[in-house]
Scaffold this motif. Structure first.
Motif, mmCIF file in Angstrom:
data_model
loop_
_atom_site.group_PDB
_atom_site.id
_atom_site.type_symbol
_atom_site.label_atom_id
_atom_site.label_comp_id
_atom_site.label_asym_id
_atom_site.label_seq_id
_atom_site.Cartn_x
_atom_site.Cartn_y
_atom_site.Cartn_z
ATOM 1 N N ARG A 1 25.199 -50.065 20.521
ATOM 2 C CA ARG A 1 26.252 -49.179 21.049
ATOM 3 C C ARG A 1 26.591 -47.895 20.360
ATOM 4 O O ARG A 1 27.703 -46.743 21.701
ATOM 5 N N TYR A 2 26.143 -47.028 20.540
ATOM 6 C CA TYR A 2 26.302 -45.415 20.359
ATOM 7 C C TYR A 2 26.034 -44.731 21.419
ATOM 8 O O TYR A 2 26.522 -44.052 21.704
ATOM 9 N N ALA A 3 24.920 -45.491 22.068
ATOM 10 C CA ALA A 3 24.246 -44.240 23.135
ATOM 11 C C ALA A 3 24.620 -44.998 24.032
ATOM 12 O O ALA A 3 24.928 -43.980 24.911
ATOM 13 N N ILE A 4 26.182 -46.542 24.205
ATOM 14 C CA ILE A 4 26.448 -47.113 24.997
ATOM 15 C C ILE A 4 27.962 -45.933 25.172
ATOM 16 O O ILE A 4 28.356 -44.852 26.613
ATOM 17 N N ALA A 5 28.769 -45.243 24.057
ATOM 18 C CA ALA A 5 29.640 -44.343 23.935
ATOM 19 C C ALA A 5 29.280 -43.053 24.037
ATOM 20 O O ALA A 5 30.244 -42.595 24.638
ATOM 21 N N ASN A 6 28.001 -42.782 24.067
ATOM 22 C CA ASN A 6 27.744 -41.454 24.190
ATOM 23 C C ASN A 6 26.385 -41.798 25.164
ATOM 24 O O ASN A 6 25.374 -40.801 25.049
ATOM 25 N N PRO A 7 26.701 -41.104 26.581
ATOM 26 C CA PRO A 7 25.536 -41.115 27.710
ATOM 27 C C PRO A 7 25.006 -40.246 27.282
ATOM 28 O O PRO A 7 23.492 -40.101 27.723
ATOM 29 N N GLU A 8 25.277 -39.207 27.566
ATOM 30 C CA GLU A 8 24.545 -38.019 27.016
ATOM 31 C C GLU A 8 23.679 -37.900 25.548
ATOM 32 O O GLU A 8 22.905 -36.916 26.140
ATOM 33 N N LEU A 9 23.474 -38.607 24.525
ATOM 34 C CA LEU A 9 22.505 -38.523 23.937
ATOM 35 C C LEU A 9 21.379 -40.144 24.022
ATOM 36 O O LEU A 9 21.224 -40.406 23.578
ATOM 37 N N ALA A 10 21.694 -40.718 25.506
ATOM 38 C CA ALA A 10 20.783 -41.746 25.433
ATOM 39 C C ALA A 10 20.052 -41.476 25.359
ATOM 40 O O ALA A 10 18.718 -42.812 24.413
ATOM 41 N N GLY A 11 19.330 -40.759 25.731
ATOM 42 C CA GLY A 11 17.998 -39.990 25.220
ATOM 43 C C GLY A 11 17.358 -39.854 24.444
ATOM 44 O O GLY A 11 16.021 -39.529 23.728
ATOM 45 N N VAL A 12 18.314 -39.386 23.473
ATOM 46 C CA VAL A 12 17.976 -39.152 21.612
ATOM 47 C C VAL A 12 17.992 -40.002 20.719
ATOM 48 O O VAL A 12 17.127 -40.081 20.258
ATOM 49 N N VAL A 13 18.696 -41.439 21.040
ATOM 50 C CA VAL A 13 18.754 -42.568 20.135
ATOM 51 C C VAL A 13 17.702 -42.506 20.137
ATOM 52 O O VAL A 13 17.739 -43.693 21.498
ATOM 53 N N ARG A 14 17.134 -43.717 18.855
ATOM 54 C CA ARG A 14 16.269 -44.507 18.792
ATOM 55 C C ARG A 14 16.586 -45.514 17.997
ATOM 56 O O ARG A 14 16.639 -45.202 17.202
#
Length: 234
Positions: free
Chosen positions: A63-76
């Protein structure tokens, strides 16, 4: 995987783990084993809770990655991290049910059922119902049906402690011969007690069809020179 689990879905998974773990525990408690219904329920539900927590962590990350697409590659999010701890940690609980005595070990099946129950709880908690149901059926079949269908002739040893060596050994040999009991191996031991000696022989025996170990022990116990009889599971 769903982005967020509803309360109803969580309750269903916990209820399933409670029922399945309880059924396994009932079978163990019926056989008077050290871990019964409550232990198996708690292990199965505990594993389900941890799997639910891990699922929610993964869902929150998604959900966090969807809400913040610019951080999608960082969230694990590693869904196997907490699950791996359950698989290794439940081994300590299973080890507590294993009883090691002088020459025998009991509680291995109960320890394995606890470990399998934890795996079952993980499958339920992760929402893999097909795996959970199939596994539950397999576990119950292994605990209740397999032993009745498949009979493995176990190797057992009979410990006999006695006095008056010559006379008693002759009696034992004659008894084995009369009952057609095959002696595969014999281990000898002798203890010195004041003015006399106590002999201990451990026989690896193969019984003929129709003769039980209980009958053998009852027959031998009637002899005056035999002071102790014990069946050893190998």
């Amino acid at each position: 995987m769903e982005i967020h689990l509803s309360v109803v879905e969580i309750m269903i998974r916990l209820f399933l783990s409670m029922v399945m773990g309880g059924v396994i525990g009932i079978e163990r408690e019926y056989r008077n084993r050290p871990a019964g219904i409550r232990t198996h329920i708690l292990v199965c539900m505990g594993a389900t809770i941890i799997a639910l927590v891990q699922t929610e962590i993964a869902s929150a990350s998604l959900r966090y990655a969807i809400a913040n697409p610019e951080l999608a590659g960082v969230v694990r999010s590693d869904e196997a991290r907490l699950i791996a701890q359950v698989v290794s940690g439940v081994g300590f609980l299973g080890a507590g049910t294993i009883i090691v005595t002088n020459r025998s070990i009991t509680g291995l099946t109960t320890a394995a059922s606890i470990w399998a129950g934890a795996g079952l709880g993980l499958a339920i908690g992760m929402g893999y119902y097909d795996i959970a149901i199939a596994s539950f059926i397999g576990i119950m079949l292994a605990l209740t049906v397999v032993k009745k269908i498949i009979r493995v002739k176990a190797v057992r040893k009979l410990e006999i402690r006695f006095i008056h060596r010559e006379e008693t050994k002759e009696f034992i040999s004659d008894y084995f011969e009369s009952k057609q009991i095959e002696v595969e191996n014999v281990d000898f031991n002798v203890d010195f007690r004041n003015d006399y000696r106590i002999y201990t022989n451990i026989y690896t025996i193969d019984l003929p069809r129709g003769l039980s170990y209980t009958e053998v022990i009852e027959d031998l116990s009637l002899y005056k020179n035999i002071t102790k009889l014990r069946l050893i599971n190998v």
